[in-house]
Design an enzyme around this catalytic site. Structure first.
Site, short mmCIF file in Angstrom:
data_model
loop_
_atom_site.label_atom_id
_atom_site.label_comp_id
_atom_site.label_asym_id
_atom_site.label_seq_id
_atom_site.Cartn_x
_atom_site.Cartn_y
_atom_site.Cartn_z
N LYS A 138 -13.95 -28.09 -38.08
CA LYS A 138 -14.09 -26.73 -38.58
C LYS A 138 -12.74 -26.02 -38.72
CE LYS A 138 -18.77 -26.58 -37.89
NZ LYS A 138 -19.10 -27.85 -37.26
C1 LIG Z 1 -20.15 -28.68 -37.53
C2 LIG Z 1 -20.03 -30.08 -37.08
C3 LIG Z 1 -20.73 -31.11 -37.70
C4 LIG Z 1 -21.69 -30.86 -38.84
O1 LIG Z 1 -21.04 -30.43 -40.00
P1 LIG Z 1 -21.86 -29.69 -41.16
O2 LIG Z 1 -20.85 -29.21 -42.11
O3 LIG Z 1 -22.59 -28.56 -40.48
O4 LIG Z 1 -22.81 -30.69 -41.72
C5 LIG Z 1 -20.52 -32.41 -37.27
N1 LIG Z 1 -19.69 -32.66 -36.24
C6 LIG Z 1 -19.02 -31.70 -35.59
C7 LIG Z 1 -18.14 -32.05 -34.45
C8 LIG Z 1 -19.15 -30.37 -35.99
O5 LIG Z 1 -18.48 -29.41 -35.35
#
Ligand SMILES: *Cc1c(COP(=O)(O)O)cnc(C)c1O
Length: 501
Positions: free
Chosen positions: A114
């Site tokens: 993120k």
């Molecule tokens: C947010 C997240 C996901 C999922 O990603 P999306 O974009 O919501 O599909 C997978 N792994 C981790 C570690 C995350 O923080």
């Protein structure tokens, strides 16, 4: 340069510029913003290349056509540098075996992918606010399944003209994730646990966004809501970049020739990461399949294999909590794209979803999905085994989310025999989920009574690795945010946190 405007998937909102889409987050009709114009793909011989910043600048210039070159370049340089990311490539690629590469997307300050988007979103948003002459203070309202919250807090803390308010499910996040958030510093931050799961939390936040009376009240007091969740186009856009950057890296290392097709395996929750892969493909990136990996909450893999989206099922708390989601918001964008921008059909499905918790798409839409995507899920035992196997075979540590991806990729290989280079997107550092990773590697028995923080040390010692700096001192930082509220009190809480009640 072509001007790109953004439309709402629900068809009842004006077209906006990218700056407006980023400020608003969600469209006023409850839909999501997507580019209104057809995207012109790059020629295979002219794919964006150069370093990460260069590739980012090229991609941003296409979609942020109302930003100046200098505005884009400043944002890119401010976000993607060695102070914020602990690797010069930003998203380095690790070769695991012959055809399988792991793209480590977690070298940012909070150790989840993120950060890639949330390190730059504050710059994109501030620039948008200046461009539009927006006077209100922007409240970034965020529901988090664990990683977005911390990432948004780090991105927005002490950013002038903004406040960042985060709600997380009290029992739905790992101990490390929780401590990362509750110890957050900064003068414009608020962090609160919600007594419920992620869907309850996300529902509460969406309700606040859709409350028009509240928006007016906030506007009169000089505030405006925006979102750091992947419903915001400004969250999605930066994620397109690493698909190109990793492809470019494979070409540079001579692993593939320009134009060779590559699979991407994506651990998926809210469908943001993998949707960025879809847009990368629309932009001409030679992608063979986007492999959508779900955990035990397998609503997405069921949907992709049947065309029936059914959220009426229990939400399990798993070892990959950032994927514990039953309503994948960004799927709406894909369905809209695959249906030739038909807001009526899309709205009918979304109404079914909110009224009955399910919808069913037609055969044509389903086959459109299956042409591009392949999907399956991993249960908890398989996820644990994947962590242990990868460590044993390659001396390489992966986290639980990445392990879900690896498991699903193995399932794909057992069915699809044709060989193809594959990039597994690694979405978090294994240390962020030290509890589950240690259990998977070393077994439960001797560590049952340890806290996850103690397990950080044990994991580092047993695998001869070092704890990432920002996690190392976590248990010595003072907890600053201890409040927990009921889901139906989120709106009241928001108002009181800005002294409006
Ligand atoms: C947010 C997240 C996901 C999922 O990603 P999306 O974009 O919501 O599909 C997978 N792994 C981790 C570690 C995350 O923080």
């Amino acid at each position: 340069m072509k001007i790109i405007k953004y439309c709402s998937t629900r068809g009842n909102a004006d077209l906006v510029t990218s700056a407006e889409a980023i400020i608003k987050g969600l469209a006023p009709d409850g839909g999501l913003y997507i580019p209104n114009e057809a995207i012109i793909p790059f020629k295979t011989t002219r794919l964006p290349s150069g370093d990460y910043r260069n590739i980012a600048t090229i991609i941003f210039r296409i979609f942020l056509s109302d930003y100046s070159f200098a505005e884009i370049e400043n944002a890119v340089l401010a976000a993607y540098n060695i102070d914020n990311f602990d690797h010069p490539l930003i998203t380095p690629l690790c070769k695991l075996s012959g055809d399988l590469f792991v793209a480590e997307l977690w070298h940012g300050p909070t150790y989840a992918f993120k950060d890639i988007a949330l390190q730059i979103l504050p710059y994109l948003l501030r620039t948008a606010v200046q461009k539009k002459g927006e006077k209100s203070e922007i409240i970034i309202l965020t529901a988090t399944s664990g990683d977005t919250g911390k990432s948004a807090l780090e991105g927005f803390r002490d950013v002038p003209g903004t406040r960042i308010i985060v709600y997380f499910p009290g029992n739905g996040v790992s101990e490390v994730q929780k401590l990362q958030m509750t110890t957050q510093e900064g003068s414009n931050v608020s962090v609160t646990a919600v007594k419920g799961n992620f869907d309850d939390t996300q529902y509460g936040v969406k309700k606040i966004f859709n409350d028009h009376k509240l928006a007016i009240r906030l506007a009169n007091a000089g505030y405006r809501l925006s979102s750091a969740n992947s419903i915001n186009w400004g969250r999605l856009l930066p994620q397109i970049v690493y698909y190109f950057a990793t492809y470019n890296e494979l070409v540079s290392r001579g692993e593939i020739k320009p134009g060779d097709k590559v699979n991407y395996v994506v651990p998926t929750g809210n469908f943001g990461n993998i949707l960025a892969g879809y847009y990368a493909r629309q932009l001409g990136l030679p992608v063979r399949k986007l492999i959508c990996a779900a955990n035990r909450n397998n609503v997405l893999s069921d949907f992709m294999n049947s065309g029936h989206y059914n959220s009426r099922r229990p939400l399990y708390t798993t070892s990959s909590p950032s994927m514990d989601i039953l309503i994948s918001s960004n799927l709406e964008r894909l369905l809209y794209e695959l249906n030739g921008h038909d807001p009526e059909r899309l709205s009918a499905w979304m109404n079914d979803l909110s009224e009955r918790g399910e919808y069913r798409v037609d055969e044509k839409t389903l086959s459109g999905i299956q042409d591009l995507f392949w999907s399956d899920y991993a249960d908890e035992i398989e996820t644990g085994h994947a962590i242990a196997d990868i460590y044993r075979n390659y001396n390489y540590l992966i986290d639980t989310h990445t392990a879900v991806g690896k498991t699903v990729f193995d399932k794909y290989l057992s069915i699809e025999s044709e060989k193809c280079p594959t990039v597994l997107l690694s979405t978090a550092s294994p240390f962020k989920f030290a509890g589950s990773v240690t259990m998977a590697l070393l077994g439960c028995h001797q560590y049952q009574d340890k806290t996850e923080i103690e397990l950080l040390d044990i994991l580092a010692r047993e695998t001869n690795t070092t704890i990432p700096v920002n996690l190392a001192g976590l248990n010595r930082k003072p907890v600053k945010h201890e409040q927990a509220i009921e889901p139906d009190k989120m709106c009241d809480h928001l108002l009181s946190s800005i002294s409006l009640s």
